[in-house]
Scaffold this active site. Structure first.
Site, PDB file in Angstrom:
ATOM      1  N   TYR A 149       0.838  -1.210   0.000  1.00  0.00           N
ATOM      2  CA  TYR A 149       0.000   0.000   0.000  1.00  0.00           C
ATOM      3  C   TYR A 149       0.871   1.257   0.000  1.00  0.00           C
ATOM      4  CZ  TYR A 149      -3.705   3.217   1.595  1.00  0.00           C
ATOM      5  OH  TYR A 149      -4.604   4.253   1.716  1.00  0.00           O
ATOM      6  N   ASP A 275       3.458  -0.831  12.137  1.00  0.00           N
ATOM      7  CA  ASP A 275       2.361   0.080  12.507  1.00  0.00           C
ATOM      8  C   ASP A 275       2.996   1.410  12.964  1.00  0.00           C
ATOM      9  OD1 ASP A 275      -0.768  -0.655  13.508  1.00  0.00           O
ATOM     10  OD2 ASP A 275       0.111   1.170  14.326  1.00  0.00           O
TER      11      ASP A 275
HETATM   12  P1  NAD Z   1     -12.642   1.870   0.718  1.00  0.00           P
HETATM   13  O1  NAD Z   1     -11.968   0.556   0.810  1.00  0.00           O
HETATM   14  O2  NAD Z   1     -13.881   2.119   1.489  1.00  0.00           O
HETATM   15  O3  NAD Z   1     -12.946   2.224  -0.805  1.00  0.00           O
HETATM   16  C1  NAD Z   1     -12.121   1.837  -1.865  1.00  0.00           C
HETATM   17  C2  NAD Z   1     -13.009   1.561  -3.072  1.00  0.00           C
HETATM   18  O4  NAD Z   1     -12.174   1.180  -4.179  1.00  0.00           O
HETATM   19  C3  NAD Z   1     -13.984   0.401  -2.832  1.00  0.00           C
HETATM   20  O5  NAD Z   1     -15.261   0.741  -3.305  1.00  0.00           O
HETATM   21  C4  NAD Z   1     -13.384  -0.754  -3.631  1.00  0.00           C
HETATM   22  O6  NAD Z   1     -14.337  -1.698  -4.040  1.00  0.00           O
HETATM   23  C5  NAD Z   1     -12.735  -0.005  -4.782  1.00  0.00           C
HETATM   24  N1  NAD Z   1     -11.618  -0.729  -5.395  1.00  0.00           N
HETATM   25  C6  NAD Z   1     -10.591  -1.350  -4.774  1.00  0.00           C
HETATM   26  N2  NAD Z   1      -9.757  -1.902  -5.676  1.00  0.00           N
HETATM   27  C7  NAD Z   1     -10.291  -1.633  -6.899  1.00  0.00           C
HETATM   28  C8  NAD Z   1      -9.916  -1.959  -8.223  1.00  0.00           C
HETATM   29  N3  NAD Z   1      -8.802  -2.676  -8.491  1.00  0.00           N
HETATM   30  N4  NAD Z   1     -10.702  -1.537  -9.254  1.00  0.00           N
HETATM   31  C9  NAD Z   1     -11.835  -0.828  -9.006  1.00  0.00           C
HETATM   32  N5  NAD Z   1     -12.249  -0.508  -7.771  1.00  0.00           N
HETATM   33  C10 NAD Z   1     -11.483  -0.906  -6.723  1.00  0.00           C
HETATM   34  O7  NAD Z   1     -11.521   2.961   1.084  1.00  0.00           O
HETATM   35  P2  NAD Z   1     -11.689   4.529   1.335  1.00  0.00           P
HETATM   36  O8  NAD Z   1     -11.427   4.781   2.757  1.00  0.00           O
HETATM   37  O9  NAD Z   1     -12.930   5.022   0.713  1.00  0.00           O
HETATM   38  O10 NAD Z   1     -10.427   5.067   0.526  1.00  0.00           O
HETATM   39  C11 NAD Z   1     -10.579   5.630  -0.766  1.00  0.00           C
HETATM   40  C12 NAD Z   1      -9.220   6.125  -1.242  1.00  0.00           C
HETATM   41  O11 NAD Z   1      -8.691   7.085  -0.327  1.00  0.00           O
HETATM   42  C13 NAD Z   1      -8.184   5.009  -1.367  1.00  0.00           C
HETATM   43  O12 NAD Z   1      -7.403   5.235  -2.531  1.00  0.00           O
HETATM   44  C14 NAD Z   1      -7.325   5.183  -0.132  1.00  0.00           C
HETATM   45  O13 NAD Z   1      -6.007   4.757  -0.341  1.00  0.00           O
HETATM   46  C15 NAD Z   1      -7.401   6.694   0.105  1.00  0.00           C
HETATM   47  N6  NAD Z   1      -7.202   7.019   1.530  1.00  0.00           N
HETATM   48  C16 NAD Z   1      -8.201   6.830   2.448  1.00  0.00           C
HETATM   49  C17 NAD Z   1      -7.966   7.141   3.787  1.00  0.00           C
HETATM   50  C18 NAD Z   1      -9.025   7.003   4.840  1.00  0.00           C
HETATM   51  O14 NAD Z   1      -8.769   7.296   6.012  1.00  0.00           O
HETATM   52  N7  NAD Z   1     -10.232   6.625   4.509  1.00  0.00           N
HETATM   53  C19 NAD Z   1      -6.704   7.603   4.183  1.00  0.00           C
HETATM   54  C20 NAD Z   1      -5.720   7.746   3.227  1.00  0.00           C
HETATM   55  C21 NAD Z   1      -5.973   7.472   1.892  1.00  0.00           C
HETATM   56  N1  UDP Z   2      -5.945  -0.350  15.916  1.00  0.00           N
HETATM   57  C1  UDP Z   2      -6.308  -0.872  17.148  1.00  0.00           C
HETATM   58  N2  UDP Z   2      -7.409  -1.667  17.220  1.00  0.00           N
HETATM   59  C2  UDP Z   2      -8.182  -1.962  16.127  1.00  0.00           C
HETATM   60  C3  UDP Z   2      -7.825  -1.414  14.885  1.00  0.00           C
HETATM   61  C4  UDP Z   2      -6.677  -0.613  14.809  1.00  0.00           C
HETATM   62  O1  UDP Z   2      -5.645  -0.627  18.165  1.00  0.00           O
HETATM   63  O2  UDP Z   2      -9.172  -2.693  16.285  1.00  0.00           O
HETATM   64  C5  UDP Z   2      -4.761   0.535  15.843  1.00  0.00           C
HETATM   65  C6  UDP Z   2      -3.780   0.195  14.732  1.00  0.00           C
HETATM   66  O3  UDP Z   2      -2.828  -0.749  15.176  1.00  0.00           O
HETATM   67  C7  UDP Z   2      -3.159   1.561  14.456  1.00  0.00           C
HETATM   68  C8  UDP Z   2      -4.296   2.546  14.733  1.00  0.00           C
HETATM   69  O4  UDP Z   2      -5.237   1.836  15.543  1.00  0.00           O
HETATM   70  O5  UDP Z   2      -2.116   1.810  15.355  1.00  0.00           O
HETATM   71  C9  UDP Z   2      -4.976   3.048  13.482  1.00  0.00           C
HETATM   72  O6  UDP Z   2      -5.311   1.914  12.691  1.00  0.00           O
HETATM   73  P1  UDP Z   2      -6.137   2.029  11.352  1.00  0.00           P
HETATM   74  O7  UDP Z   2      -6.141   0.665  10.726  1.00  0.00           O
HETATM   75  O8  UDP Z   2      -7.426   2.686  11.607  1.00  0.00           O
HETATM   76  O9  UDP Z   2      -5.307   3.035  10.455  1.00  0.00           O
HETATM   77  P2  UDP Z   2      -3.747   3.141  10.091  1.00  0.00           P
HETATM   78  O10 UDP Z   2      -2.959   2.131  10.852  1.00  0.00           O
HETATM   79  O11 UDP Z   2      -3.706   2.887   8.631  1.00  0.00           O
HETATM   80  O12 UDP Z   2      -3.397   4.516  10.496  1.00  0.00           O
END
Ligand code: NAD
Ligand code: UDP
Length: 315
Positions: A149, A275
């Site tokens: 990722y 992490d």
């Molecule tokens: P999510 O998993 O809810 O949504 C991702 C969507 O992409 C899903 O609908 C999934 O079915 C679709 N998808 C996955 N692989 C695919 C593929 N190969 N082809 C077509 N569709 C595909 O995640 P989200 O939280 O909505 O995140 C959306 C975007 O934002 C992602 O690119 C993620 O990396 C980025 N992002 C999210 C967060 C967050 O906190 N939510 C933080 C940082 C970055």
């Molecule tokens: N985490 C946790 N319990 C859970 C899920 C996540 O303690 O049930 C912790 C995880 O190890 C990380 C933080 O919460 O340190 C945020 O995790 P998340 O998966 O939400 O996002 P990211 O690690 O991508 O920031």
């Protein structure tokens, strides 16, 4: 006469958490939206209110395969975002980041469309500086379980930057920090959704490690406002969008326990590999360039998210 051309927006990953919140906003602004998703982590329920709308179309498609459509704007969000999901098939995650972004950049080039990449704070890895400004190059493991990722998003940013340099493509790169809110899946696996769902079910909250790791959480409406402001701006360098207010994971657990059920217990599980210990956005650039800052208090966003999950769990 209004000569403004109505834009066709392609939202990849539009059935997911952020994508479906973005689509709601675009549809309410009377825009034309094509949602493209392979439904890996997304849910058709998230977009069902728009399915028969004349301004809306859904295409079930995987971004690792090229596609030919006419578009003016590409919001490229397709990629699983939760560690448990992107680690199910890490090779597919790398392909989604690289090939998916490559295909969307090709589509943008053909259509002379503006493209926004949903990048992430994960490109900073396990950062040695806190908060992280955009010019911090990060500290990322290339071979760990998060690398598919983190490195996937890094190469996606590189591809966008090279398409800008070589083909003069109109790009935007948003580095999204942890975001939460309605339309997250029950099984999303990220900390806020896990804790809320566990608490609503009366289960112990699962704390990974000692819970002292730091995160900052942005409410989804604020994030989407920032994303739209970036798309509309002329700013084509990477930009952080997130809420700088910091919490330890233990603090988050205590707030959710007190809000939902003070009798809940915590159980401690091992901290997953790589992490990050701390993460906090430096948002000076977003404040200056986009006139954006988060407006929603964590507790207000949390209450709206708890309400969402309570309704989902009743179904
Ligand atoms: P999510 O998993 O809810 O949504 C991702 C969507 O992409 C899903 O609908 C999934 O079915 C679709 N998808 C996955 N692989 C695919 C593929 N190969 N082809 C077509 N569709 C595909 O995640 P989200 O939280 O909505 O995140 C959306 C975007 O934002 C992602 O690119 C993620 O990396 C980025 N992002 C999210 C967060 C967050 O906190 N939510 C933080 C940082 C970055
Ligand atoms: N985490 C946790 N319990 C859970 C899920 C996540 O303690 O049930 C912790 C995880 O190890 C990380 C933080 O919460 O340190 C945020 O995790 P998340 O998966 O939400 O996002 P990211 O690690 O991508 O920031």
């Amino acid at each position: 006469m209004n000569s403004k051309k109505i834009k066709i927006n392609l939202v990849t990953g539009g059935a997911g958490f952020l994508g479906s919140n973005l689509i709601n906003k675009l549809m309410k602004n009377n825009e034309i939206v094509i949602c493209l998703d392979n439904l890996f982590t997304g849910d058709i329920d998230n977009i069902k209110q728009w399915i028969n709308h004349p301004n809306f179309d859904f295409i079930e498609h995987d971004v690792i395969d090229p596609i030919e459509i006419n578009v003016d704007r590409i919001w490229h969000l397709a990629c699983p975002a939760s560690p448990i999901h992107y680690q199910i098939n890490p090779i597919k995650t790398s392909k989604t980041s690289f090939l998916g972004t490559y295909n969307m950049l090709g589509l943008a080039k053909k259509n002379k469309a503006r493209i926004l990449l949903a990048s992430t704070s994960e490109i900073y890895g396990d950062p040695e500086v806190n908060p992280q400004p955009e010019n911090y190059n990060g500290s990322v493991n290339t071979t760990g379980i998060r690398s598919c990722y983190d490195e996937g998003k890094r190469i996606a940013e590189t591809l966008c930057s090279d398409y800008k340099r070589i083909h003069n493509l109109d790009i935007r790169i948003i580095r999204i920090f942890n975001t939460f809110g309605p339309k997250m899946q029950i099984n999303d696996g990220r900390v806020i959704s896990n804790f809320i769902v566990q608490a609503l079910k009366g289960l112990p909250l699962t704390i990974y490690g000692d819970g002292k790791q730091i995160r900052s959480f942005c409410y989804v409406d604020d994030l989407i406002k920032g994303m739209i402001k970036l798309m509309e701006s002329n700013f084509s360098e990477p930009i952080n969008i997130g809420n700088p207010k910091q919490f330890t994971i233990l603090e988050i657990a205590k707030i959710i326990k007190e809000t939902i059920n003070p009798d809940l217990k915590f159980i401690y599980k091992s901290l997953p590999q790589d992490d990050p210990i701390q993460r906090q956005p430096d948002i000076q650039k977003a404040i200056k360039e986009l006139k954006w800052h988060p407006e929603t208090d964590f507790e207000d966003g949390l209450n709206l998210t708890i309400k969402w999950f309570s309704e989902i769990l009743k179904k």
